[in-house]
Design an enzyme around this catalytic site. Structure first.
Site, PDB file in Angstrom:
ATOM      1  N   ASP A  87       0.861  -1.197   0.000  1.00 19.14           N
ATOM      2  CA  ASP A  87       0.000   0.000   0.000  1.00 19.14           C
ATOM      3  C   ASP A  87       0.894   1.242   0.000  1.00 19.14           C
ATOM      4  O   ASP A  87       2.077   1.171   0.341  1.00 19.14           O
ATOM      5  CB  ASP A  87      -0.916   0.033   1.233  1.00 19.14           C
ATOM      6  CG  ASP A  87      -1.843   1.252   1.212  1.00 19.14           C
ATOM      7  OD1 ASP A  87      -2.421   1.551   0.150  1.00 19.14           O
ATOM      8  OD2 ASP A  87      -1.967   1.941   2.245  1.00 19.14           O
ATOM      9  N   SER A  88       0.301   2.374  -0.359  1.00 23.16           N
ATOM     10  CA  SER A  88       1.051   3.629  -0.334  1.00 23.16           C
ATOM     11  C   SER A  88       1.444   3.983   1.106  1.00 23.16           C
ATOM     12  O   SER A  88       2.372   4.756   1.307  1.00 23.16           O
ATOM     13  CB  SER A  88       0.186   4.753  -0.897  1.00 23.16           C
ATOM     14  OG  SER A  88      -0.959   4.924  -0.094  1.00 23.16           O
ATOM     15  N   CYS A 148      -4.325  -1.522  -2.123  1.00 22.42           N
ATOM     16  CA  CYS A 148      -4.484  -0.091  -2.343  1.00 22.42           C
ATOM     17  C   CYS A 148      -5.385   0.070  -3.565  1.00 22.42           C
ATOM     18  O   CYS A 148      -5.052  -0.437  -4.650  1.00 22.42           O
ATOM     19  CB  CYS A 148      -3.099   0.498  -2.606  1.00 22.42           C
ATOM     20  SG  CYS A 148      -3.115   2.220  -3.122  1.00 22.42           S
ATOM     21  N   GLU A 159      -2.877   9.183   7.800  1.00 26.75           N
ATOM     22  CA  GLU A 159      -1.414   9.062   7.818  1.00 26.75           C
ATOM     23  C   GLU A 159      -0.799   9.931   8.916  1.00 26.75           C
ATOM     24  O   GLU A 159       0.268   9.638   9.411  1.00 26.75           O
ATOM     25  CB  GLU A 159      -0.823   9.454   6.457  1.00 26.75           C
ATOM     26  CG  GLU A 159      -1.066   8.432   5.352  1.00 26.75           C
ATOM     27  CD  GLU A 159      -0.237   7.142   5.504  1.00 26.75           C
ATOM     28  OE1 GLU A 159       0.945   7.218   5.867  1.00 26.75           O
ATOM     29  OE2 GLU A 159      -0.791   6.055   5.249  1.00 26.75           O
ATOM     30  N   CYS A 216     -11.209   2.775  -0.310  1.00 28.10           N
ATOM     31  CA  CYS A 216      -9.809   3.132  -0.038  1.00 28.10           C
ATOM     32  C   CYS A 216      -9.441   2.391   1.235  1.00 28.10           C
ATOM     33  O   CYS A 216     -10.192   2.444   2.226  1.00 28.10           O
ATOM     34  CB  CYS A 216      -9.672   4.637   0.162  1.00 28.10           C
ATOM     35  SG  CYS A 216      -8.017   5.113   0.736  1.00 28.10           S
ATOM     36  N   HIS A 268      -7.427   2.960   3.482  1.00 27.26           N
ATOM     37  CA  HIS A 268      -7.203   3.790   4.670  1.00 27.26           C
ATOM     38  C   HIS A 268      -8.509   4.054   5.438  1.00 27.26           C
ATOM     39  O   HIS A 268      -8.470   4.363   6.625  1.00 27.26           O
ATOM     40  CB  HIS A 268      -6.636   5.156   4.278  1.00 27.26           C
ATOM     41  CG  HIS A 268      -5.160   5.168   3.981  1.00 27.26           C
ATOM     42  ND1 HIS A 268      -4.622   4.574   2.880  1.00 27.26           N
ATOM     43  CD2 HIS A 268      -4.119   5.730   4.661  1.00 27.26           C
ATOM     44  CE1 HIS A 268      -3.304   4.777   2.875  1.00 27.26           C
ATOM     45  NE2 HIS A 268      -2.979   5.477   3.945  1.00 27.26           N
TER      46      HIS A 268
HETATM   47  N1  DGL Z   1      -4.943   3.297   0.630  1.00 23.02           N
HETATM   48  C1  DGL Z   1      -4.898   3.596  -0.735  1.00 23.02           C
HETATM   49  C2  DGL Z   1      -6.189   3.335  -1.460  1.00 23.02           C
HETATM   50  O1  DGL Z   1      -6.832   2.410  -1.148  1.00 23.02           O
HETATM   51  C3  DGL Z   1      -4.190   4.828  -1.174  1.00 23.02           C
HETATM   52  C4  DGL Z   1      -4.425   6.094  -0.514  1.00 23.02           C
HETATM   53  C5  DGL Z   1      -3.489   7.179  -0.991  1.00 23.02           C
HETATM   54  O2  DGL Z   1      -2.270   6.953  -0.945  1.00 23.02           O
HETATM   55  O3  DGL Z   1      -3.965   8.224  -1.432  1.00 23.02           O
HETATM   56  O4  DGL Z   1      -6.594   4.006  -2.352  1.00 23.02           O
END
Ligand code: DGL
Length: 297
Positions: free
Chosen positions: A33-34, A96, A181, A215, A217
């Site tokens: 993931d990012s 992600c 984050e 997402c 996150h």
């Molecule tokens: N968690 C990631 C997603 O599902 C990326 C979020 C990001 O880095 O902007 O999209």
């Protein structure tokens, strides 16, 4: 199991010998993931299949991906996949949505044939979409995701293939990933932006009865999201569906499953500092973890 330099050295030697003799190497399942969001997916995968080894990569130094262009997300994701392949992973999950939306197809079709056609890269959008058929009664669903995922139209396209009768409305939530984050999930600022984006989505379509948190996150903001979402609306988080889908994939692909090591270990690598990653990730995972810092290039 502690992740020592000697165990890393031995596994590197093993990879070199195996690739020289063209023996399919074994390794952990890679989860990428990012940033921290993919931990919500890893947690559910580990819960369902604790027997496998996992290697989590967070590109925390370059997060967020959600506001970046197609080319940049694709380039970063390819670097991440290469790193996880170099570290022995026979299978990589892009935990992600932004990377799954912008890079998965190109990597599968263009890059895998020359990188290593015996390994696999999977995403999180398809497994999520597969589960929604029976969930919505009004046949109106909402997608909350990063700007990149919303702009890619990946969700409406995938949903149309499986359920052409469902109407899909997307809303980008560009402030949510930075809030997570930066450990601001429980702040007043988070309340403001959670309320705002959910309100914007429901203003666009008041018949929505199911919302996909598209997402990885966003489950880290789930308490706020639930608080500002009317009770009759179902919220779908992806972890369990991705975990079930991975289990099913491994069952159907014994040639990949046999290459996944089963010693129950879980290690972490990050492009940020070890201390920063440990501090934030341990709060979420509620366990002490082994972390190394890596560079992606
Ligand atoms: N968690 C990631 C997603 O599902 C990326 C979020 C990001 O880095 O902007 O999209």
């Amino acid at each position: 199991m502690p992740w020592t330099d000697s165990s890393l050295f031995l596994s590197t030697i093993q990879i070199i010998i195996m690739s020289y003799f063209k023996i399919p190497s074994k390794g952990p399942i890679g989860v990428f993931d990012s940033g921290y969001g993919g931990l919500t997916i890893l947690k559910e995968i580990k819960k369902l299949m604790p027997e496998y080894d996992y290697l989590y990569l967070g590109d925390n130094a370059r997060t967020p991906y959600g506001t970046r262009s197609f080319e940049v997300v694709y380039g970063f994701t390819l670097q991440a996949v290469r790193k996880l392949f170099d570290m022995g992973c026979p299978l990589v999950i892009l935990a992600c949505n932004t990377a799954s939306a912008k890079a998965l197809r190109s990597i599968q079709q263009k890059d895998l044939p020359y990188l290593d056609n015996t390994r696999r890269v999977l995403g999180v959008i398809r497994p999520t979409v597969e589960c929604i058929g029976n969930m919505t009664k009004t046949r109106h669903i909402g997608i909350l995701a990063t700007s990149g995922t919303i702009k890619s139209e990946s969700y409406p396209m995938e949903i149309k293939k499986l359920y052409p009768d469902i109407s899909v409305t997307g809303m980008a939530c560009p402030m949510w990933v930075p809030l997570v984050e930066n450990n601001e999930s429980d702040s007043e600022g988070a309340d403001y932006f959670v309320k705002k984006y959910i309100g914007n989505l429901l203003d666009k379509d008041s018949e929505i009865d199911t919302i996909i948190l598209g997402c990885t996150h966003y489950p880290l903001l789930i308490n706020n999201i639930r608080r500002f979402t009317p009770n009759h609306i179902k919220l779908i988080t992806q972890g369990e569906y991705v975990a079930e889908s991975l289990k099913n994939y491994l069952y159907r692909h014994p040639e990949i499953e046999e290459r996944c090591i089963k010693k129950g270990s879980c290690n972490f690598i990050t492009t940020e500092s070890v201390e920063k990653f440990k501090e934030s990730a341990s709060i979420f995972l509620q366990e002490d973890i082994e972390v190394r810092s890596v560079t992606l290039e």
